[in-house]
Design an enzyme around this catalytic site. Structure first.
Site, PDB file in Angstrom:
ATOM      1  NE  ARG A  11      16.617 -45.074   5.995  1.00 24.43           N
ATOM      2  CZ  ARG A  11      17.617 -44.434   7.292  1.00 24.43           C
ATOM      3  NH1 ARG A  11      17.391 -44.925   8.455  1.00 24.43           N
ATOM      4  NH2 ARG A  11      18.155 -43.626   7.609  1.00 24.43           N
ATOM      5  N   GLY A  46      15.629 -38.812   1.288  1.00 27.46           N
ATOM      6  CA  GLY A  46      14.892 -40.229   0.426  1.00 27.46           C
ATOM      7  C   GLY A  46      14.379 -40.488   0.565  1.00 27.46           C
ATOM      8  CB  CYS A 100      -0.408  -4.033   8.243  1.00 26.62           C
ATOM      9  SG  CYS A 100       0.130  -2.372   8.277  1.00 26.62           S
ATOM     10  CD  GLU A 142      -1.151  -2.116   2.384  1.00 24.89           C
ATOM     11  OE1 GLU A 142      -0.407  -2.487   2.158  1.00 24.89           O
ATOM     12  OE2 GLU A 142      -2.329  -2.860   3.256  1.00 24.89           O
ATOM     13  CD1 TRP A 153      21.553 -36.606 -14.694  1.00 28.31           C
ATOM     14  CD2 TRP A 153      19.916 -36.017 -12.758  1.00 28.31           C
ATOM     15  NE1 TRP A 153      22.040 -35.349 -14.179  1.00 28.31           N
ATOM     16  CE2 TRP A 153      21.479 -35.603 -13.090  1.00 28.31           C
ATOM     17  CE3 TRP A 153      19.320 -36.003 -11.684  1.00 28.31           C
ATOM     18  CZ2 TRP A 153      22.136 -34.322 -11.583  1.00 28.31           C
ATOM     19  CZ3 TRP A 153      19.889 -35.088 -10.761  1.00 28.31           C
ATOM     20  CH2 TRP A 153      21.437 -34.321 -10.354  1.00 28.31           C
ATOM     21  CB  ALA A 182      11.969 -36.998  -9.325  1.00 30.94           C
ATOM     22  CB  CYS A 192      -0.955  -0.129   4.875  1.00 33.16           C
ATOM     23  SG  CYS A 192       0.754  -0.550   4.840  1.00 33.16           S
TER      24      CYS A 192
HETATM   25  N1  LIG Z   1      18.332 -38.435  -9.294  1.00 31.72           N
HETATM   26  C1  LIG Z   1      16.970 -37.313  -9.689  1.00 31.72           C
HETATM   27  C2  LIG Z   1      16.666 -36.210  -8.629  1.00 31.72           C
HETATM   28  N2  LIG Z   1      17.374 -37.110  -7.572  1.00 31.72           N
HETATM   29  C3  LIG Z   1      17.007 -36.336  -6.660  1.00 31.72           C
HETATM   30  C4  LIG Z   1      18.666 -36.153  -5.238  1.00 31.72           C
HETATM   31  O1  LIG Z   1      18.787 -37.026  -5.031  1.00 31.72           O
HETATM   32  C5  LIG Z   1      19.911 -35.101  -5.527  1.00 31.72           C
HETATM   33  O2  LIG Z   1      21.042 -35.610  -4.722  1.00 31.72           O
HETATM   34  C6  LIG Z   1      19.347 -34.158  -5.716  1.00 31.72           C
HETATM   35  O3  LIG Z   1      18.583 -33.225  -6.256  1.00 31.72           O
HETATM   36  C7  LIG Z   1      20.421 -33.643  -6.427  1.00 31.72           C
HETATM   37  O4  LIG Z   1      20.994 -32.398  -5.829  1.00 31.72           O
HETATM   38  P1  LIG Z   1      22.080 -31.765  -6.345  1.00 31.72           P
HETATM   39  O5  LIG Z   1      23.510 -31.859  -6.184  1.00 31.72           O
HETATM   40  O6  LIG Z   1      21.971 -29.837  -6.158  1.00 31.72           O
HETATM   41  O7  LIG Z   1      21.886 -31.440  -8.056  1.00 31.72           O
HETATM   42  N3  LIG Z   1      15.959 -35.809  -8.205  1.00 31.72           N
HETATM   43  C8  LIG Z   1      14.991 -34.995  -8.982  1.00 31.72           C
HETATM   44  O8  LIG Z   1      14.585 -34.329  -9.953  1.00 31.72           O
HETATM   45  N4  LIG Z   1      15.944 -35.837 -10.967  1.00 31.72           N
HETATM   46  C9  LIG Z   1      16.044 -36.645 -10.893  1.00 31.72           C
HETATM   47  O9  LIG Z   1      16.613 -37.379 -12.059  1.00 31.72           O
HETATM   48 ZN   LIG Z   2       1.348  -2.318   6.202  1.00 31.05          ZN
END
Ligand SMILES: Nc1c(/N=C/[C@@H](O)[C@H](O)[C@H](O)COP(=O)(O)O)[nH]c(=O)[nH]c1=O
Ligand SMILES: [Zn+2]
Length: 361
Positions: A296, A294, A76, A53, A171, A155, A85
């Protein structure tokens, strides 16, 4: 001449300028209209700087007199880092104020509206309320719970594997999908992974986007402090790194890890309790947490019910293998009656991959 909804839509688009920059404040947009002419607009860009604002009224100048102000969040009425504001709008002589949604903070909810109405200003509420609430779902969650809004990201291949049985995962998804992940990282206060991911992938967990700003804080769930001392996240100085340890870790072992950008935070129990973790992070002003695995770690957040959004990427690949890990590992739910029920919010394609965004029901 536009109607209230169209002007509020402009204010909502304006607010988005602040996405990823205003934490721990909300993102807010404002538009000033006088006799069908837009005479001022603004967005809150950074905590401690002027509110939306203020920018809009400054731009309107004399034309604020008798104008209508569209603002995405209730103005606010308390003295924070900047004067209220509500008082600014009254002093500027505006005639009418249209507000999308009221402030969630119980201390201030409705006070700004009351001040405006007591000054004889016509106030209309609830225009595009759903869109405005969605804009600040992280901020509203943090205000209500004092814990971070948690987004779980994984992913996997079409058959639901996050790595091969031998642990290979580079990947699974495309460059386009991985870039999308970096856009999420860029608007989060912190990224969290488990120590097994650090050992397996040695990730940097930084934002690699053209012109990206500050990197989020990197948080590792590492109950017994097993993070390799030569890991990127301890050595690269690219961002702050916090290691979350159980209560059983000795002080002398913790000292080995502490350095300029690295802190060890000990929980009060031998194993990490997700609920306690979220309160500790909330106290440290982490309003948004991006949990990247991961399996877990994902399982512990899901079983704790500590998930506010899920972002899942599926690649057109089949990995197979009974031993190959899946996105949510660990213990899981024994009975279907207990599983986490979701609502699918969005399905889209990114390059060759599919992206699904879901929220717990
Ligand atoms: N294996 C894959 C991923 N894997 C994700 C995590 O297991 C990786 O350790 C993390 O993204 C790596 O982070 P960086 O070093 O900052 O690039 N994540 C994805 O989206 N696609 C994948 O195919
Ligand atoms: Zn404000």
């Amino acid at each position: 001449m536009r109607n209230d909804e169209q002007y509020m839509r402009l204010a909502i688009e304006m607010a988005k300028a602040g996405i990823g920059q205003t934490s721990p404040n909300p993102i807010v947009g404002a538009v000033v209209v006088n006799s069908g002419e837009i005479v001022g607009f603004g967005a809150h860009l950074k905590a401690g700087e002027p509110h939306a604002e203020v920018h809009a009224i400054r731009m309107a100048g004399e034309k604020a007199k008798g104008a209508t102000v569209y603002v995405t969040l209730e103005p606010c009425s308390h003295y924070g880092k900047t004067p209220p504001c509500a008082d600014l709008l009254i002093d500027a002589g505006v005639r009418r104020v249209v507000i999308a949604t009221t402030d969630p903070n119980p201390l201030v909810a409705g006070k700004g509206i009351e001040k405006l109405r007591n000054a004889g200003i016509d106030v209309k509420l609830g225009v595009l309320k759903e869109e405005a609430d969605e804009l600040n779902r992280v901020f509203f969650h943090y205000i209500a719970t004092k814990t971070p809004f948690v987004t779980l990201k994984y992913a996997s291949s079409l058959d639901g594997k996050i790595a091969t049985a031998t642990g290979e995962s580079k990947w699974i998804t495309s460059e386009a999908a991985r870039e999308d992940v970096h856009r999420y990282r860029a608007v989060h206060d912190a990224i969290l992974v488990g120590v097994d991911t650090v050992i397996a992938d040695n990730p940097s967990l930084t934002v690699r986007l053209p012109g990206s700003g500050k990197n989020p804080i990197r948080i590792v769930l590492d109950t017994h402090l097993r993070t390799p001392l030569e890991a990127n996240i301890l050595q690269d100085g690219q961002a702050e790194t916090w290691l979350i340890a159980g209560s059983g870790v000795s002080g002398e072992k913790k000292k080995r890890y502490e350095s300029k950008n690295v802190q060890v935070i000990s929980m009060s129990t031998p194993h990490i309790n997700i609920d306690e973790l979220l309160h500790v992070l909330g106290e440290r002003r982490i309003t948004s947490l991006f949990v990247e695995g991961g399996s877990r770690v994902h399982d512990s957040f899901v079983r704790a019910g500590a998930v506010n959004e899920i972002v899942a990427y599926f690649a057109p690949k089949l990995i197979g293998g009974k031993q190959a890990p899946t996105p949510i590992g660990g213990i899981g739910f024994a009975s279907m009656a207990d599983v986490m029920q979701l609502q699918i919010r969005r399905v889209e394609t990114i390059g060759p991959d599919i992206k699904i965004v879901a929220i717990p029901k």
